[in-house]
Design a protein around this motif. Structure first.
Motif, mmCIF file in Angstrom:
data_model
loop_
_atom_site.group_PDB
_atom_site.id
_atom_site.type_symbol
_atom_site.label_atom_id
_atom_site.label_comp_id
_atom_site.label_asym_id
_atom_site.label_seq_id
_atom_site.Cartn_x
_atom_site.Cartn_y
_atom_site.Cartn_z
ATOM 1 N N VAL A 375 0.838 -1.203 0.000
ATOM 2 C CA VAL A 375 0.000 0.000 0.000
ATOM 3 C C VAL A 375 0.871 1.250 0.000
ATOM 4 O O VAL A 375 1.766 1.399 0.847
ATOM 5 N N TRP A 376 0.590 2.150 -0.940
ATOM 6 C CA TRP A 376 1.340 3.398 -1.103
ATOM 7 C C TRP A 376 0.373 4.578 -1.162
ATOM 8 O O TRP A 376 -0.812 4.405 -1.461
ATOM 9 N N PHE A 377 0.910 5.775 -0.895
ATOM 10 C CA PHE A 377 0.097 6.986 -0.916
ATOM 11 C C PHE A 377 0.795 8.091 -1.707
ATOM 12 O O PHE A 377 2.027 8.113 -1.801
ATOM 13 N N THR A 378 -0.001 8.992 -2.243
ATOM 14 C CA THR A 378 0.533 10.207 -2.867
ATOM 15 C C THR A 378 -0.087 11.428 -2.204
ATOM 16 O O THR A 378 -1.259 11.418 -1.822
ATOM 17 N N GLU A 379 0.730 12.467 -2.068
ATOM 18 C CA GLU A 379 0.284 13.755 -1.524
ATOM 19 C C GLU A 379 0.937 14.881 -2.307
ATOM 20 O O GLU A 379 1.993 14.684 -2.923
ATOM 21 N N LYS A 380 0.308 16.052 -2.252
ATOM 22 C CA LYS A 380 0.883 17.270 -2.829
ATOM 23 C C LYS A 380 0.923 18.353 -1.757
ATOM 24 O O LYS A 380 -0.102 18.971 -1.471
ATOM 25 N N PRO A 381 2.055 18.607 -1.156
ATOM 26 C CA PRO A 381 2.144 19.705 -0.184
ATOM 27 C C PRO A 381 1.789 21.036 -0.848
ATOM 28 O O PRO A 381 2.188 21.296 -1.994
ATOM 29 N N LEU A 382 1.054 21.872 -0.137
ATOM 30 C CA LEU A 382 0.616 23.146 -0.712
ATOM 31 C C LEU A 382 1.787 24.069 -1.024
ATOM 32 O O LEU A 382 1.685 24.942 -1.888
ATOM 33 N N GLU A 383 2.912 23.884 -0.344
ATOM 34 C CA GLU A 383 4.055 24.768 -0.560
ATOM 35 C C GLU A 383 4.661 24.580 -1.948
ATOM 36 O O GLU A 383 5.176 25.530 -2.548
ATOM 37 N N THR A 384 4.619 23.361 -2.470
ATOM 38 C CA THR A 384 5.276 23.075 -3.750
ATOM 39 C C THR A 384 4.327 22.563 -4.818
ATOM 40 O O THR A 384 4.609 22.682 -6.005
ATOM 41 N N LEU A 385 3.199 21.949 -4.415
ATOM 42 C CA LEU A 385 2.282 21.262 -5.328
ATOM 43 C C LEU A 385 3.019 20.200 -6.142
ATOM 44 O O LEU A 385 2.686 19.922 -7.294
ATOM 45 N N ALA A 386 4.038 19.607 -5.527
ATOM 46 C CA ALA A 386 4.806 18.536 -6.160
ATOM 47 C C ALA A 386 4.454 17.215 -5.480
ATOM 48 O O ALA A 386 4.383 17.126 -4.248
ATOM 49 N N THR A 387 4.234 16.199 -6.272
ATOM 50 C CA THR A 387 3.798 14.902 -5.756
ATOM 51 C C THR A 387 4.870 14.251 -4.885
ATOM 52 O O THR A 387 6.038 14.210 -5.251
ATOM 53 N N ARG A 388 4.406 13.709 -3.756
ATOM 54 C CA ARG A 388 5.263 12.914 -2.880
ATOM 55 C C ARG A 388 4.648 11.526 -2.759
ATOM 56 O O ARG A 388 3.464 11.382 -2.470
ATOM 57 N N LEU A 389 5.448 10.493 -3.013
ATOM 58 C CA LEU A 389 5.001 9.105 -2.940
ATOM 59 C C LEU A 389 5.642 8.443 -1.723
ATOM 60 O O LEU A 389 6.860 8.546 -1.528
ATOM 61 N N PHE A 390 4.834 7.767 -0.897
ATOM 62 C CA PHE A 390 5.395 7.137 0.297
ATOM 63 C C PHE A 390 4.585 5.901 0.655
ATOM 64 O O PHE A 390 3.389 5.811 0.373
ATOM 65 N N PRO A 391 5.236 4.903 1.271
ATOM 66 C CA PRO A 391 4.540 3.655 1.626
ATOM 67 C C PRO A 391 3.861 3.743 2.978
ATOM 68 O O PRO A 391 4.260 4.526 3.843
ATOM 69 N N ILE A 392 2.870 2.914 3.158
ATOM 70 C CA ILE A 392 2.171 2.883 4.443
ATOM 71 C C ILE A 392 3.107 2.394 5.547
ATOM 72 O O ILE A 392 2.913 2.720 6.730
ATOM 73 N N THR A 393 4.146 1.635 5.190
ATOM 74 C CA THR A 393 5.069 1.125 6.205
ATOM 75 C C THR A 393 5.837 2.233 6.902
ATOM 76 O O THR A 393 6.413 2.000 7.973
ATOM 77 N N ASP A 394 5.864 3.442 6.347
ATOM 78 C CA ASP A 394 6.505 4.569 7.033
ATOM 79 C C ASP A 394 5.848 4.859 8.379
ATOM 80 O O ASP A 394 6.458 5.494 9.248
ATOM 81 N N PHE A 395 4.605 4.409 8.553
ATOM 82 C CA PHE A 395 3.854 4.753 9.760
ATOM 83 C C PHE A 395 3.938 3.667 10.827
ATOM 84 O O PHE A 395 3.293 3.775 11.860
ATOM 85 N N TYR A 396 4.729 2.636 10.570
ATOM 86 C CA TYR A 396 4.717 1.519 11.506
ATOM 87 C C TYR A 396 6.048 1.326 12.209
ATOM 88 O O TYR A 396 6.334 0.267 12.730
ATOM 89 N N VAL A 397 6.861 2.364 12.261
ATOM 90 C CA VAL A 397 8.096 2.303 13.036
ATOM 91 C C VAL A 397 7.766 2.199 14.518
ATOM 92 O O VAL A 397 8.372 1.434 15.262
#
Length: 457
Positions: A375-397
């Motif tokens: 499972v992966w996610f994409t976001e666009k921070p309002l500061e840059t409007l550039a896509t960021r791709l990250f896995p759900i495993t980032d949240f399970y440290v």
């Protein structure tokens, strides 16, 4: 087998983003496959990408498709003096000065390869290919500029290297030239891009439909499997019939695409469906035919997906689908994902990469269980409007990886981000404007204009 895809500076993707299909957990129940040369690593059969509208999910699939087309078309179809038809990130002052890079790790004939290239608007700036026959990296060739003199070759790459180099253009990939010259190894890798990695989007529905019809025409096991899946979807469909479009239809289609090309000032592909498809329905009164365009959008979507899905499962290839859930019931989207997850159905190592909004695929009631490493996610921070791709495993440290929780509930509650930020204050303003009649008067004016234009009283 696809192991990793990396892209920098494509559409909304500004900075380097990487999608990995390497399994984080060993789950034998799913159709995962061992990575050659790395016995401890396995590749997942499915990767799901979630995110809000306009967050860049589709652009990740588009980047994969663009890289594929560059390999297939840069030598044969790109205008020799037309530069590189790329799509750089444009929300910065000087987009043309920033190059774009595409790279992936993949497996062909049991050997892992690493291939990538960097381009700007004019030419290919870098290109590289390496293999890992025994787990150690061996460079096959490296290109550090747009001219043939910038190429250097490893000892493992044999064949007519200089002949191929002499045909190289600034805006063509060496891999593309080598395949056109029938280089044995590079030709095999080129065929992987052609047959082993496909995409399914709204833009290539006609080609996918023709592929589905092609399976029906074979009248073999693949044809009967396709019919079974038509009936499995509970759409009321009994069978598909097909015939080639007549010359009049094809001529009219070509006339329209030519006119569009002239109006837009760029080529428009003349890739309409080759076949006319009718859909058979059985009722108590008998069997009746409907034109494909008379069917629901969900039925058309399912029919258009069956060919690529069955082709991928049969060949063990990669299928990247944009908005898998669009116009499909969640049960059907779930079943389609399950075909790739199921080791009994997916016997040849096929992989599915898809974008979706269907959160129920993460929930406890889904037929198909997606693990956290899928499972992966994409976001666009309002500061840059550039896509960021990250896995759900980032949240399970900090969380226990052993606890089976409801990923759907956590996602929809905002635990992982990748959700639209809805400003309720704007809704209150809309409500106030509506109450005062402003929006109503505007709607009445627009409605009158549309009615007059359409000749409606």
């Amino acid at each position: 087998m696809l192991l990793r895809f990396q892209v920098t500076n494509h559409a909304s993707i500004r900075d380097e983003q990487e999608l990995s299909l390497i399994a984080g957990d060993d789950r034998g129940a799913r159709a995962q496959r061992p990575v050659p040369g790395a016995a401890s690593l396995k590749a997942v059969p499915v990767a799901a990408i979630y995110g809000s509208n306009a967050s860049g999910k589709s652009n990740l699939v588009d980047a994969m498709s663009w890289m594929r087309r560059a390999v297939l078309d840069s030598f044969r179809r790109w205008d020799p003096s037309g530069g590189v038809p790329r799509r750089p990130f444009r929300l910065r002052p000087d987009p043309q000065t920033h190059p774009s890079t595409y790279e992936l790790d993949f497996v062909v004939d049991g050997i892992r390869y690493e291939f990538g290239f960097t381009v700007d608007d004019a030419c290919v700036l870098e290109e590289w290919l390496a293999c890992f026959p025994e787990g150690k990296r061996r460079a096959l060739y490296t290109r550090t500029g747009s001219d043939p003199a910038s190429l250097s070759f490893g000892r493992s790459l044999t064949g007519r290297r200089k002949t191929i180099s002499d045909l190289l253009r600034p805006n063509s990939l060496y891999l593309s030239v080598a395949a056109a010259q029938n280089h044995e190894l590079l030709g095999r890798l080129h065929r992987w891009f052609r047959n082993g990695m496909r995409t399914a989007t709204d833009g290539n529905f006609a080609a996918r439909l023709d592929y589905t019809v092609g399976l029906l025409r074979r009248r073999d096991t693949g044809s009967s499997t396709l019919v079974d899946l038509l009936r499995f979807a509970d759409l009321g469909v009994e069978h598909l019939e097909f015939s080639r479009h007549d010359e009049k239809y094809l001529a009219e289609y070509k006339r329209v695409t030519t006119a569009l090309s002239e109006a837009l000032g760029r080529p428009v592909k003349n890739d309409g469906p080759e076949y006319r498809v009718t859909v058979q329905h059985r009722t108590e009164e008998g069997v009746f035919d409907l034109e494909l365009n008379e069917e629901s959008s969900g039925t058309r979507t399912w029919i258009g997906m069956l060919g690529p899905v069955l082709g991928a499962l049969a060949a063990g290839s990669v299928l990247a689908v944009d908005e898998l859930d669009a116009r499909l019931h969640p049960y059907l989207a779930d079943a389609l994902v399950g075909m790739f997850q199921n080791a009994d159905l997916n016997r040849h190592g096929a992989q599915l990469v898809f974008t979706t909004h269907e959160a129920s695929l993460l929930g406890p009631h889904a037929r198909t269980e997606l693990s956290r490493d899928q499972v992966w996610f994409t976001e666009k921070p309002l500061e840059t409007l550039a896509t960021r791709l990250f896995p759900i495993t980032d949240f399970y440290v900090r969380d226990s990886p052993d606890s089976r929780d409801n990923l759907e509930r956590r996602y929809l509650s905002g635990r992982y981000g990748a959700l639209p930020h809805l400003d309720d204050e704007l809704l209150r303003r809309v409500a106030a404007d509506t109450a005062e009649g402003g929006a109503g008067e505007a709607g009445e004016a627009v409605g009158t204009e549309v009615g007059e234009t359409a000749g409606v009283a």
